[in-house]
Structures are given as structure tokens and as C-alpha cells.
Design a protein around this motif. Structure first.
Motif, short mmCIF file in Angstrom:
data_model
loop_
_atom_site.label_atom_id
_atom_site.label_comp_id
_atom_site.label_asym_id
_atom_site.label_seq_id
_atom_site.Cartn_x
_atom_site.Cartn_y
_atom_site.Cartn_z
N ILE A 171 0.80 -1.12 -0.15
CA ILE A 171 0.14 0.15 -0.13
C ILE A 171 1.00 1.31 0.12
CG2 ILE A 171 -2.16 1.20 1.33
CD1 ILE A 171 -2.76 -0.92 0.52
N LYS A 172 2.30 1.40 0.68
CA LYS A 172 3.16 2.27 0.56
C LYS A 172 3.56 2.34 0.06
CE LYS A 172 6.04 4.45 4.05
NZ LYS A 172 6.53 4.17 5.30
N TRP A 173 3.42 1.29 -1.19
CA TRP A 173 4.27 1.67 -2.83
C TRP A 173 3.24 2.12 -4.08
CZ3 TRP A 173 9.66 2.70 -3.10
CH2 TRP A 173 10.65 2.56 -2.44
N ALA A 174 2.20 1.52 -3.64
CA ALA A 174 0.85 1.88 -4.27
C ALA A 174 1.34 3.29 -3.96
CB ALA A 174 0.35 1.26 -4.29
N ILE A 175 1.50 3.56 -2.94
CA ILE A 175 0.60 5.42 -2.88
C ILE A 175 1.61 5.80 -3.41
CG2 ILE A 175 0.37 7.12 -1.44
CD1 ILE A 175 -1.14 4.52 0.79
N THR A 176 2.94 6.10 -3.34
CA THR A 176 4.06 6.35 -3.79
C THR A 176 4.28 6.14 -5.17
OG1 THR A 176 5.17 6.18 -2.03
CG2 THR A 176 6.71 6.70 -3.72
N LEU A 177 4.15 5.45 -6.14
CA LEU A 177 4.11 5.50 -7.07
C LEU A 177 2.80 6.10 -7.89
CD1 LEU A 177 5.37 1.78 -7.93
CD2 LEU A 177 6.20 3.26 -7.53
N LEU A 178 1.48 6.39 -7.25
CA LEU A 178 0.36 6.75 -8.11
C LEU A 178 1.39 8.49 -7.81
CD1 LEU A 178 -2.23 4.49 -6.54
CD2 LEU A 178 -1.79 5.42 -8.83
N MET B 69 6.16 16.41 -0.74
CA MET B 69 4.97 16.05 -0.49
C MET B 69 5.42 14.26 0.00
SD MET B 69 2.65 18.05 0.51
CE MET B 69 1.35 17.33 1.03
N LEU B 70 5.71 13.26 -1.10
CA LEU B 70 6.53 11.93 -0.77
C LEU B 70 7.84 12.33 0.05
CD1 LEU B 70 7.21 10.97 -4.81
CD2 LEU B 70 5.06 10.31 -2.74
N TYR B 71 8.17 12.79 0.43
CA TYR B 71 8.91 12.93 1.51
C TYR B 71 8.56 12.57 2.84
CZ TYR B 71 12.42 14.86 5.36
OH TYR B 71 12.98 14.92 6.09
N LEU B 72 7.04 13.74 3.10
CA LEU B 72 6.56 13.96 4.17
C LEU B 72 5.57 12.22 4.30
CD1 LEU B 72 4.61 17.35 4.09
CD2 LEU B 72 6.72 16.70 5.05
N PHE B 73 5.46 12.17 3.34
CA PHE B 73 4.77 10.60 2.95
C PHE B 73 5.23 9.64 4.29
CE2 PHE B 73 3.20 6.07 1.20
CZ PHE B 73 2.31 6.56 1.41
N TRP B 74 6.71 9.98 3.11
CA TRP B 74 7.52 8.40 3.93
C TRP B 74 8.23 8.60 5.28
CZ3 TRP B 74 9.15 3.93 2.03
CH2 TRP B 74 8.39 3.41 1.01
N THR B 75 8.79 10.29 5.80
CA THR B 75 9.08 10.70 6.66
C THR B 75 8.40 10.77 8.24
OG1 THR B 75 9.43 12.49 6.15
CG2 THR B 75 11.17 11.06 5.56
N ARG B 76 7.53 11.75 7.53
CA ARG B 76 6.35 12.13 8.80
C ARG B 76 5.05 11.28 9.21
NH1 ARG B 76 10.96 14.08 8.89
NH2 ARG B 76 11.14 16.44 8.88
N ARG B 77 4.98 11.62 11.00
CA ARG B 77 3.40 10.77 10.64
C ARG B 77 2.56 12.12 11.73
NH1 ARG B 77 3.93 8.02 6.60
NH2 ARG B 77 4.49 6.27 6.74
N SER B 78 1.39 11.40 11.57
CA SER B 78 0.46 12.69 12.09
C SER B 78 -0.80 13.05 11.35
CB SER B 78 1.54 14.01 12.51
OG SER B 78 1.34 15.14 11.31
N VAL B 79 -1.67 13.22 12.86
CA VAL B 79 -2.90 12.92 11.78
C VAL B 79 -2.66 15.13 10.21
CG1 VAL B 79 -5.71 14.26 11.71
CG2 VAL B 79 -4.49 12.57 13.55
N ALA B 80 -1.66 15.30 11.03
CA ALA B 80 -1.42 17.34 9.93
C ALA B 80 -1.12 16.74 8.35
CB ALA B 80 -0.99 18.07 11.05
N ILE B 81 -0.53 15.31 9.18
CA ILE B 81 0.27 15.34 7.55
C ILE B 81 -0.91 14.29 7.15
CG2 ILE B 81 2.59 13.73 6.80
CD1 ILE B 81 3.16 16.67 8.04
N TRP B 82 -1.37 13.60 7.69
CA TRP B 82 -2.20 12.73 7.02
C TRP B 82 -3.15 13.79 5.96
CZ3 TRP B 82 -7.92 12.09 7.12
CH2 TRP B 82 -8.65 11.27 6.46
N GLY B 83 -3.94 14.76 6.78
CA GLY B 83 -4.43 15.75 6.09
C GLY B 83 -4.68 16.50 4.98
#
Length: 137
Positions: free
Chosen positions: A5-12, A57-71
Motif C-alpha cells: 500500500i505504501k509503495w502504491a501510494i508513492t507510485l500513484l 509530499m512524498l518526503y512527508l509521506f515517507w518520513t512523517r506521521r501525524s494527523v496533520a500530515i495525513w490531512g
């Protein structure tokens, strides 16, 4: 969130970096003396901005985790998909000259990448993805 799933989101999301190339089309808009209709200025400008934001956005997706980043990721993909829909509408109202691209190429290209962003958005709403972002922040 599984690695698949992580790679699918990254590639998309990563595939949409091609929209940054639209910065090269901006001089072709009529208001700048070029051949493209004025209606393409907005979609091309927003494509350029959104395209240059892909690595961030890909950097944030791979390195950060918070509700704000998800948002932020949800908002980014939603705005990106909306921007592609605006491109489709612009093509209907003010078609791109065939010297630049055929109508079929424009519709298929924009439609495909809009689907990529919608699928990425859908994956971000998976329970396991949301849980991972909530657990960290």
C-alpha cells in the motif's frame, strides 16, 4: 499500512510529477503571444505548482506521521484530482491546439492521471493507513 500500500501510494502520487512540465507550456498561452487558448493558463499554472510539490509530499509521506500530515496528503491529492478535472473541463471549453496535442491525448492523459490521484486518495482513507498516521501524532 502494508509495504504494498505504501509503495502504491508513492507510485500513484509520484507519477503525477509529470505535471511540473507544464511550466514549459506557459509561454504558449495567447495572452503571452503564443498559440494556446487563454483558458489553459490556470490549469497549467496550478499543474506546475502541484507538480513541484510532489517531492515534498512524498518526503512527508515517507518520513512523517501525524494527523496533520495525513490531512495534508489528503488535501494535496484531492486538490490534484480537482485540478485534473479542471483540465478536462478546459479541454472541452477551450481545446488545446492540435499543434500541441490531439484531443484524445489530452483527454486520456489528464483522465488517467486524475484517476491516479483519486486512487491514491482512496488508499489514504484505508483504515490501516489512517491508523498509522494517528498512532504517531
Amino acid at each position: 499500512m502494508t509495504p504494498m500500500i505504501k509503495w502504491a501510494i508513492t507510485l500513484l502520487m509520484g507519477a503525477t510529477i509529470f505535471r511540473a512540465q507544464t511550466i514549459l507550456f506557459l509561454p504558449e498561452v495567447k495572452m503571452f503571444g503564443g498559440i494556446a487558448p487563454d483558458g489553459w493558463f490556470g490549469p497549467w499554472l496550478s499543474d506546475t505548482i502541484i507538480g513541484f510539490a510532489v517531492p515534498v509530499m512524498l518526503y512527508l509521506f515517507w518520513t512523517r506521521r501525524s494527523v496533520a500530515i495525513w490531512g495534508a496528503l489528503v488535501a494535496y491529492n484531492a486538490v490534484g484530482a480537482f485540478d485534473y478535472s479542471q483540465g478536462l473541463i478546459t479541454q472541452m471549453i477551450s481545446p488545446m491546439p492540435v499543434e500541441m496535442a490531439s484531443a484524445t491525448t489530452v483527454y486520456v492523459g489528464i483522465g488517467l492521471f486524475m484517476c491516479f490521484q483519486l486512487v491514491a486518495l482512496g488508499l489514504l482513507f484505508r483504515r490501516d493507513v489512517i491508523t498509522e498516521f494517528k498512532a504517531w501524532g
